[in-house]
Write an enzyme that holds these catalytic residues in place. Structure first.
Site, PDB file in Angstrom:
ATOM      1  N   HIS A  54       0.876  -1.169   0.000  1.00 38.00           N
ATOM      2  CA  HIS A  54       0.000   0.000   0.000  1.00 38.00           C
ATOM      3  C   HIS A  54       0.918   1.225   0.000  1.00 38.00           C
ATOM      4  O   HIS A  54       2.017   1.168   0.564  1.00 38.00           O
ATOM      5  CB  HIS A  54      -0.831   0.090   1.277  1.00 38.00           C
ATOM      6  CG  HIS A  54      -1.759  -1.051   1.510  1.00 38.00           C
ATOM      7  ND1 HIS A  54      -1.385  -2.199   2.149  1.00 38.00           N
ATOM      8  CD2 HIS A  54      -3.074  -1.193   1.196  1.00 38.00           C
ATOM      9  CE1 HIS A  54      -2.428  -3.008   2.219  1.00 38.00           C
ATOM     10  NE2 HIS A  54      -3.454  -2.432   1.648  1.00 38.00           N
ATOM     11  N   ASP A  57       2.279   1.777   3.416  1.00 29.63           N
ATOM     12  CA  ASP A  57       3.196   0.776   3.985  1.00 29.63           C
ATOM     13  C   ASP A  57       4.630   1.266   3.770  1.00 29.63           C
ATOM     14  O   ASP A  57       5.534   0.928   4.523  1.00 29.63           O
ATOM     15  CB  ASP A  57       3.081  -0.576   3.262  1.00 29.63           C
ATOM     16  CG  ASP A  57       1.720  -1.219   3.407  1.00 29.63           C
ATOM     17  OD1 ASP A  57       0.978  -0.834   4.315  1.00 29.63           O
ATOM     18  OD2 ASP A  57       1.418  -2.113   2.579  1.00 29.63           O
ATOM     19  N   MET A  88       2.607  -5.726  -7.712  1.00 24.93           N
ATOM     20  CA  MET A  88       1.290  -5.170  -7.397  1.00 24.93           C
ATOM     21  C   MET A  88       1.408  -4.049  -6.373  1.00 24.93           C
ATOM     22  O   MET A  88       2.262  -4.104  -5.494  1.00 24.93           O
ATOM     23  CB  MET A  88       0.397  -6.305  -6.850  1.00 24.93           C
ATOM     24  CG  MET A  88      -0.991  -5.893  -6.416  1.00 24.93           C
ATOM     25  SD  MET A  88      -1.099  -5.334  -4.705  1.00 24.93           S
ATOM     26  CE  MET A  88      -1.731  -6.802  -3.904  1.00 24.93           C
ATOM     27  N   GLU A 181     -10.977  -6.442  -5.042  1.00 25.10           N
ATOM     28  CA  GLU A 181     -10.990  -7.483  -4.003  1.00 25.10           C
ATOM     29  C   GLU A 181     -12.209  -7.322  -3.107  1.00 25.10           C
ATOM     30  O   GLU A 181     -12.412  -6.274  -2.505  1.00 25.10           O
ATOM     31  CB  GLU A 181      -9.708  -7.377  -3.175  1.00 25.10           C
ATOM     32  CG  GLU A 181      -9.666  -8.376  -2.032  1.00 25.10           C
ATOM     33  CD  GLU A 181      -8.338  -8.338  -1.278  1.00 25.10           C
ATOM     34  OE1 GLU A 181      -7.376  -7.717  -1.770  1.00 25.10           O
ATOM     35  OE2 GLU A 181      -8.274  -8.925  -0.178  1.00 25.10           O
ATOM     36  N   LYS A 183     -14.810  -8.472   0.102  1.00 26.92           N
ATOM     37  CA  LYS A 183     -14.832  -9.032   1.461  1.00 26.92           C
ATOM     38  C   LYS A 183     -16.224  -8.755   2.023  1.00 26.92           C
ATOM     39  O   LYS A 183     -16.746  -7.655   1.828  1.00 26.92           O
ATOM     40  CB  LYS A 183     -13.742  -8.354   2.305  1.00 26.92           C
ATOM     41  CG  LYS A 183     -13.558  -8.961   3.679  1.00 26.92           C
ATOM     42  CD  LYS A 183     -12.373  -8.307   4.401  1.00 26.92           C
ATOM     43  CE  LYS A 183     -12.188  -8.885   5.776  1.00 26.92           C
ATOM     44  NZ  LYS A 183     -11.085  -8.230   6.505  1.00 26.92           N
ATOM     45  N   GLU A 217      -9.749 -13.262  -2.532  1.00 20.90           N
ATOM     46  CA  GLU A 217      -8.966 -13.753  -1.385  1.00 20.90           C
ATOM     47  C   GLU A 217      -9.682 -14.960  -0.788  1.00 20.90           C
ATOM     48  O   GLU A 217     -10.875 -14.907  -0.464  1.00 20.90           O
ATOM     49  CB  GLU A 217      -8.803 -12.660  -0.331  1.00 20.90           C
ATOM     50  CG  GLU A 217      -8.146 -13.229   0.933  1.00 20.90           C
ATOM     51  CD  GLU A 217      -7.735 -12.202   1.951  1.00 20.90           C
ATOM     52  OE1 GLU A 217      -7.204 -11.142   1.565  1.00 20.90           O
ATOM     53  OE2 GLU A 217      -7.942 -12.465   3.156  1.00 20.90           O
ATOM     54  N   HIS A 220     -11.558 -14.427   2.489  1.00 23.30           N
ATOM     55  CA  HIS A 220     -12.752 -13.574   2.395  1.00 23.30           C
ATOM     56  C   HIS A 220     -13.951 -14.364   1.884  1.00 23.30           C
ATOM     57  O   HIS A 220     -15.076 -14.167   2.354  1.00 23.30           O
ATOM     58  CB  HIS A 220     -12.484 -12.372   1.485  1.00 23.30           C
ATOM     59  CG  HIS A 220     -11.446 -11.450   2.038  1.00 23.30           C
ATOM     60  ND1 HIS A 220     -11.008 -10.335   1.377  1.00 23.30           N
ATOM     61  CD2 HIS A 220     -10.755 -11.485   3.205  1.00 23.30           C
ATOM     62  CE1 HIS A 220     -10.098  -9.712   2.110  1.00 23.30           C
ATOM     63  NE2 HIS A 220      -9.922 -10.397   3.223  1.00 23.30           N
ATOM     64  N   ASP A 245      -5.230 -13.629  -3.785  1.00 25.30           N
ATOM     65  CA  ASP A 245      -4.712 -13.548  -2.414  1.00 25.30           C
ATOM     66  C   ASP A 245      -4.899 -14.903  -1.757  1.00 25.30           C
ATOM     67  O   ASP A 245      -6.023 -15.323  -1.439  1.00 25.30           O
ATOM     68  CB  ASP A 245      -5.476 -12.481  -1.606  1.00 25.30           C
ATOM     69  CG  ASP A 245      -4.932 -11.076  -1.851  1.00 25.30           C
ATOM     70  OD1 ASP A 245      -3.995 -10.928  -2.666  1.00 25.30           O
ATOM     71  OD2 ASP A 245      -5.430 -10.139  -1.212  1.00 25.30           O
ATOM     72  N   ASP A 255     -11.739 -12.325   9.876  1.00 27.49           N
ATOM     73  CA  ASP A 255     -10.693 -12.464   8.847  1.00 27.49           C
ATOM     74  C   ASP A 255      -9.397 -12.949   9.503  1.00 27.49           C
ATOM     75  O   ASP A 255      -8.644 -12.165  10.060  1.00 27.49           O
ATOM     76  CB  ASP A 255     -10.484 -11.077   8.223  1.00 27.49           C
ATOM     77  CG  ASP A 255      -9.577 -11.107   7.022  1.00 27.49           C
ATOM     78  OD1 ASP A 255      -9.383 -12.183   6.432  1.00 27.49           O
ATOM     79  OD2 ASP A 255      -9.062 -10.035   6.671  1.00 27.49           O
ATOM     80  N   ASP A 257      -6.728 -14.669   8.146  1.00 24.06           N
ATOM     81  CA  ASP A 257      -5.481 -14.480   7.384  1.00 24.06           C
ATOM     82  C   ASP A 257      -4.370 -15.449   7.795  1.00 24.06           C
ATOM     83  O   ASP A 257      -3.220 -15.042   7.988  1.00 24.06           O
ATOM     84  CB  ASP A 257      -4.981 -13.031   7.517  1.00 24.06           C
ATOM     85  CG  ASP A 257      -5.827 -12.050   6.722  1.00 24.06           C
ATOM     86  OD1 ASP A 257      -6.457 -12.451   5.736  1.00 24.06           O
ATOM     87  OD2 ASP A 257      -5.835 -10.862   7.096  1.00 24.06           O
ATOM     88  N   ASP A 287      -1.558 -13.237   1.131  1.00 24.42           N
ATOM     89  CA  ASP A 287      -2.070 -12.134   1.948  1.00 24.42           C
ATOM     90  C   ASP A 287      -2.447 -12.716   3.308  1.00 24.42           C
ATOM     91  O   ASP A 287      -3.617 -12.971   3.588  1.00 24.42           O
ATOM     92  CB  ASP A 287      -3.276 -11.482   1.279  1.00 24.42           C
ATOM     93  CG  ASP A 287      -3.689 -10.227   2.027  1.00 24.42           C
ATOM     94  OD1 ASP A 287      -2.934  -9.804   2.930  1.00 24.42           O
ATOM     95  OD2 ASP A 287      -4.761  -9.673   1.741  1.00 24.42           O
TER      96      ASP A 287
HETATM   97  C1  GLT Z   1      -5.808  -5.689   4.207  1.00 21.20           C
HETATM   98  C2  GLT Z   1      -6.879  -6.641   3.754  1.00 21.20           C
HETATM   99  C3  GLT Z   1      -6.443  -7.442   2.604  1.00 21.20           C
HETATM  100  C4  GLT Z   1      -6.217  -6.640   1.361  1.00 21.20           C
HETATM  101  C5  GLT Z   1      -5.091  -5.721   1.484  1.00 21.20           C
HETATM  102  C6  GLT Z   1      -5.047  -4.821   0.271  1.00 21.20           C
HETATM  103  S1  GLT Z   1      -5.016  -4.852   2.955  1.00 21.20           S
HETATM  104  O1  GLT Z   1      -4.842  -6.369   4.926  1.00 21.20           O
HETATM  105  O2  GLT Z   1      -7.234  -7.476   4.852  1.00 21.20           O
HETATM  106  O3  GLT Z   1      -7.310  -8.483   2.321  1.00 21.20           O
HETATM  107  O4  GLT Z   1      -5.870  -7.516   0.329  1.00 21.20           O
HETATM  108  O5  GLT Z   1      -5.618  -3.591   0.494  1.00 21.20           O
HETATM  109 MN    MN Z   2      -6.429  -9.591   0.614  1.00 24.98          MN
HETATM  110 MN    MN Z   3      -8.003 -11.230   4.708  1.00 25.96          MN
END
Ligand code: GLT
Ligand code: MN
Ligand code: MN
Length: 387
Positions: A54, A57, A88, A181, A183, A217, A220, A245, A255, A257, A287
């Site tokens: 980002h 970041d 990216m 993306e 979510k 993702e 998500h 992702d 979430d 991750d 991600d």
């Molecule tokens: C954030 C989010 C991710 C996105 C990123 C891109 S930032 O961490 O949870 O799923 O891909 O903005």
């Molecule tokens: Mn993501």
């Molecule tokens: Mn996520």
């Protein structure tokens, strides 16, 4: 060495992923904050191909022009030293308090305009670093109460922003594609355009739909209780799988991750098999972040684990293809019934007429078992390493 990541595998991580210090809504950071340059070196050490980011970041939101230039110069030097690339980039449109009620979908025109300004600047930065894919994750584009925001306005505003930014990219003659993306929720109570399927439909309403694809993702779609592989297949079919992702998590959770493959081995396997089978050529972007229990060494274990798991599953996909018993079963399952297949396909009146008269032995057809139980167990045995 086996399962060693190579540049050809296109494994990438975000600065925000391995750089995640483990802060959550209930507790403070548990790991030191690494600088972008340190993160690039960490990623090079574990064997990644690229690093994504980002805008903030890398460059703090309040940095002066000269601070920005110094930070970008140091970062570029680290890329040069390590050979890492930036495939990216994206914009942080969620962290600053100005985005508390959204960015492109905010009710406040000043916020919407600022979001466009910030994104154009972040696109410039991404392109300067070599990015060819630009991700949009609208974490704050949603509501807690539908009293405050009109969901119809939200879709229109989102479209207006995307159209504006596509034109911007064209006017600059950048070689850049957008990847949206989805979510379903978190950090908002509900986020607009909640799944990859919503994004695919939305994209078709844009002025330059050809420039815009999706960045699905795994976690998500699992939050929404959906089958990730099916969504990926639909995105691929539409020619819209511009980025992906990879991560993992249990269904119906926040979430999480987690490390790729840490939870749903079978889903991860069929996903990798699909990407390899169709010849997806984009980044395999992880991600995700390390468990909060980890120190910096644990972060490296996490990153190595994501890539190793992918390569092991890729190897398993090759074994699946080479397994005589599995292939014989598949051949049986997918057997062509030519007397019926000639009745399918493109409509013509003659065919329709023949089809209307064709006798089907429903009983005989449905009496035959499909052997999916046997096949699924073979897959399990294969994944567990006993085939
Ligand atoms: C954030 C989010 C991710 C996105 C990123 C891109 S930032 O961490 O949870 O799923 O891909 O903005
Ligand atoms: Mn993501
Ligand atoms: Mn996520």
């Amino acid at each position: 060495m086996r399962y060693q990541p190579e540049p050809e595998h296109k494994f990438t991580f975000g600065l925000w992923t391995v750089g995640n210090p483990g802060r959550d809504p209930f507790g403070e950071a548990v790991r030191p904050v690494l600088s972008p340059v340190e993160i690039v070196h960490l990623l090079a050490e574990v064997g990644a191909y690229g690093v994504n980011l980002h805008d903030n970041d890398l460059v703090p939101i309040d940095a002066t022009a000269s601070e920005r230039d110094r930070i970008v110069r140091d970062f570029k030097n680290a890329l040069k030293e390590t050979g890492l690339v930036v495939p990216m980039a994206t914009t942080n449109l969620f962290g600053d308090p100005i985005f508390k009620d959204g960015a492109f979908t905010s009710n406040d025109a000043r916020v919407r305009a600022y979001a466009l300004q910030k994104t154009m600047q972040a696109i410039d930065l991404g392109v300067e670093l070599g990015a060819q894919t630009y991700v949009f994750w609208g974490g704050r584009e949603g509501t807690e109460t539908d009293a405050g925001k009109n969901p119809l306005d939200a879709v229109k505003r989102m479209r207006e922003a995307m159209n504006f930014l596509c034109e911007y990219v064209k006017s600059q003659q950048y070689d850049l594609k957008f990847a949206l993306e989805a979510k379903p929720n978190e950090p908002r109570g509900d986020i607009f355009l909640a799944t990859t399927g919503h994004m695919l439909a939305f994209i078709e309403t844009l002025d330059h739909a050809d420039m815009v694809g999706v960045n699905p993702e795994m976690a998500h779609e699992h939050m929404a209780g959906l089958n990730f592989l099916h969504n990926i297949a639909q995105a691929w079919d539409a020619g819209k799988l511009f980025h992906i992702d990879l991560n993992d998590q249990n269904f119906a959770r926040y979430d999480q991750d987690f490390r790729f493959g840490s939870h749903n081995y079978k889903q991860a396997f069929f996903l990798v098999k699909f990407l390899e089978d169709v010849g997806y050529a984009g980044s395999r972007h992880f991600d995700a972040h390390a468990y909060r229990s980890e120190d910096v060494d644990g972060v490296k274990d996490f990153a190595r684990g994501c890539m190793r798991t992918y390569l092991i599953l890729k190897d398993k996909a090759a074994k699946y293809k080479a397994d005589a018993e599995i292939q014989a079963l598949l051949k049986e399952i997918h057997a062509e019934h030519s007397e019926a297949s000639s009745l399918l396909g493109v409509f013509d009146p003659q065919k329709a007429d023949t089809l209307k008269k064709h006798p089907f032995d429903r009983k005989a057809i449905s009496e035959v078992g499909l052997k999916y139980e046997k096949l699924d167990q073979l897959v399990f045995d294969l994944l567990m390493g006993i085939r």
